[in-house]
Design an enzyme around this catalytic site. Structure first.
Site, PDB file in Angstrom:
ATOM      1  CB  THR A   1     -12.687  -5.471   2.755  1.00  0.00           C
ATOM      2  OG1 THR A   1     -11.751  -5.546   1.673  1.00  0.00           O
ATOM      3  CG2 THR A   1     -12.797  -6.846   3.384  1.00  0.00           C
TER       4      THR A   1
ATOM      5  CD  GLU B   1     -10.034   3.008  -1.125  1.00  0.00           C
ATOM      6  OE1 GLU B   1      -8.873   3.427  -1.272  1.00  0.00           O
ATOM      7  OE2 GLU B   1     -10.320   1.809  -1.096  1.00  0.00           O
TER       8      GLU B   1
ATOM      9  CG  ASP C   1      -6.629   3.192   2.699  1.00  0.00           C
ATOM     10  OD1 ASP C   1      -7.235   2.629   1.767  1.00  0.00           O
ATOM     11  OD2 ASP C   1      -5.809   4.103   2.497  1.00  0.00           O
TER      12      ASP C   1
ATOM     13  CG  PHE D   1      -4.207  -9.197  -1.881  1.00  0.00           C
ATOM     14  CD1 PHE D   1      -4.255  -7.811  -1.858  1.00  0.00           C
ATOM     15  CD2 PHE D   1      -4.120  -9.875  -0.666  1.00  0.00           C
ATOM     16  CE1 PHE D   1      -4.223  -7.106  -0.666  1.00  0.00           C
ATOM     17  CE2 PHE D   1      -4.089  -9.181   0.539  1.00  0.00           C
ATOM     18  CZ  PHE D   1      -4.141  -7.788   0.536  1.00  0.00           C
ATOM     19  N   GLY D   2      -2.445  -8.175  -4.779  1.00  0.00           N
ATOM     20  CA  GLY D   2      -1.816  -6.860  -4.941  1.00  0.00           C
ATOM     21  C   GLY D   2      -0.316  -6.946  -5.223  1.00  0.00           C
ATOM     22  CE1 TYR D   3       1.687  -2.012  -6.668  1.00  0.00           C
ATOM     23  CE2 TYR D   3       0.270  -1.648  -4.773  1.00  0.00           C
ATOM     24  CZ  TYR D   3       0.711  -1.277  -6.027  1.00  0.00           C
ATOM     25  OH  TYR D   3       0.173  -0.167  -6.636  1.00  0.00           O
ATOM     26  CG  ASP D   4       0.907 -10.073  -1.087  1.00  0.00           C
ATOM     27  OD1 ASP D   4       1.314  -9.111  -0.404  1.00  0.00           O
ATOM     28  OD2 ASP D   4      -0.087 -10.744  -0.767  1.00  0.00           O
TER      29      ASP D   4
HETATM   30  P1  IMP Z   1      -6.324  -0.808  -0.206  1.00  0.00           P
HETATM   31  O1  IMP Z   1      -6.745   0.573  -0.624  1.00  0.00           O
HETATM   32  O2  IMP Z   1      -6.115  -0.923   1.274  1.00  0.00           O
HETATM   33  O3  IMP Z   1      -7.204  -1.894  -0.700  1.00  0.00           O
HETATM   34  O4  IMP Z   1      -4.904  -1.098  -0.838  1.00  0.00           O
HETATM   35  C1  IMP Z   1      -4.257  -0.268  -1.763  1.00  0.00           C
HETATM   36  C2  IMP Z   1      -3.489  -1.094  -2.772  1.00  0.00           C
HETATM   37  O5  IMP Z   1      -2.416  -1.757  -2.120  1.00  0.00           O
HETATM   38  C3  IMP Z   1      -4.332  -2.169  -3.463  1.00  0.00           C
HETATM   39  O6  IMP Z   1      -3.991  -2.213  -4.821  1.00  0.00           O
HETATM   40  C4  IMP Z   1      -3.939  -3.443  -2.777  1.00  0.00           C
HETATM   41  O7  IMP Z   1      -3.977  -4.527  -3.676  1.00  0.00           O
HETATM   42  C5  IMP Z   1      -2.508  -3.146  -2.321  1.00  0.00           C
HETATM   43  N1  IMP Z   1      -2.274  -3.829  -1.054  1.00  0.00           N
HETATM   44  C6  IMP Z   1      -2.842  -3.568   0.131  1.00  0.00           C
HETATM   45  N2  IMP Z   1      -2.424  -4.436   1.060  1.00  0.00           N
HETATM   46  C7  IMP Z   1      -1.562  -5.261   0.427  1.00  0.00           C
HETATM   47  C8  IMP Z   1      -0.844  -6.397   0.852  1.00  0.00           C
HETATM   48  O8  IMP Z   1      -0.900  -6.854   2.008  1.00  0.00           O
HETATM   49  N3  IMP Z   1      -0.077  -6.976  -0.082  1.00  0.00           N
HETATM   50  C9  IMP Z   1       0.007  -6.531  -1.364  1.00  0.00           C
HETATM   51  N4  IMP Z   1      -0.665  -5.489  -1.822  1.00  0.00           N
HETATM   52  C10 IMP Z   1      -1.458  -4.863  -0.916  1.00  0.00           C
END
Ligand code: IMP
Length: 184
Positions: free
Chosen positions: A8, A37, A66, A144-147
């Site tokens: 990752t 992906e 994923d 990170f992300g949608y947290d």
């Molecule tokens: P990925 O393909 O597993 O990396 O995740 C898909 C999307 O979901 C990415 O934009 C990540 O930032 C978001 N994401 C995955 N896991 C989490 C999480 O635990 N919290 C917030 N956003 C997440």
């Protein structure tokens, strides 16, 4: 100490995995190898394609994950498109889609699928889910992300308002990692 490579580029995922694995004698080593992906309906298929791609290029046992955010009222969107949606419209875009919706229309679920692969082996999958709701505004600056917009059931805080350890107690990833640790 046994080493497991986590494929990752996401430092947040590494932090969460290391926090979980700190209780067992296994070191999580980050390996930032890219993989395609694919567009698929299920997270398992995306992770399954990724592990096969990496297995042909990397000769050590590894894990890859994923994850996605599935919003009930949007029929599961962004789901397998979570990464694309995050990089295009982000948390703001999701909040706009749900503007004016009350709590019972904000139900959502985070899903995580880990795939574990050994050289010449077949992938093993470990899944975790976390139900909750989408907040009405972005709150918190951890994670990170949608947290910042996801509030898990049985909490009033978003994931971004929690430290790693607290998020791991509730989260989809915390749950899939528990199964992975049990397997090891
Ligand atoms: P990925 O393909 O597993 O990396 O995740 C898909 C999307 O979901 C990415 O934009 C990540 O930032 C978001 N994401 C995955 N896991 C989490 C999480 O635990 N919290 C917030 N956003 C997440």
């Amino acid at each position: 100490m046994k080493k497991i490579y986590f494929i990752t580029g996401n430092k947040g995922k590494i932090l969460e995995a290391r926090n979980k694995f700190s209780t067992v004698d296994i070191e999580i080593v980050q390996k930032n190898l890219g993989y395609p992906e694919i567009q698929a309906d299920k997270l398992e298929d995306v992770a399954g394609f990724g592990v096969k791609h990496i297995q042909e290029r990397f000769n050590e046992p590894f894990i890859l994950e994923d994850a996605g955010l599935f919003i009930d009222v949007l029929n599961g969107f962004p789901g397998v498109y979570s990464s694309y949606v995050f990089h295009t419209v982000g948390c703001d875009g999701v909040l706009k889609l749900l503007k004016g919706f009350n709590d019972d229309k904000r139900r959502a679920c985070f899903r995580s699928v880990f795939a574990y692969m050994e050289p010449r082996g077949k992938p093993l999958f470990f899944t975790g889910e976390c139900y909750g709701k989408i907040s009405t505004k972005m709150l918190g600056d951890h994670g990170f992300g949608y947290d910042p917009i996801f509030i898990p059931d049985s909490s009033s805080k978003t994931f971004a308002q929690m430290e790693t350890e607290e998020k791991n107690c509730f989260s989809h990833r915390g749950r899939s990692l528990n199964k992975l640790i049990e397997f090891f």
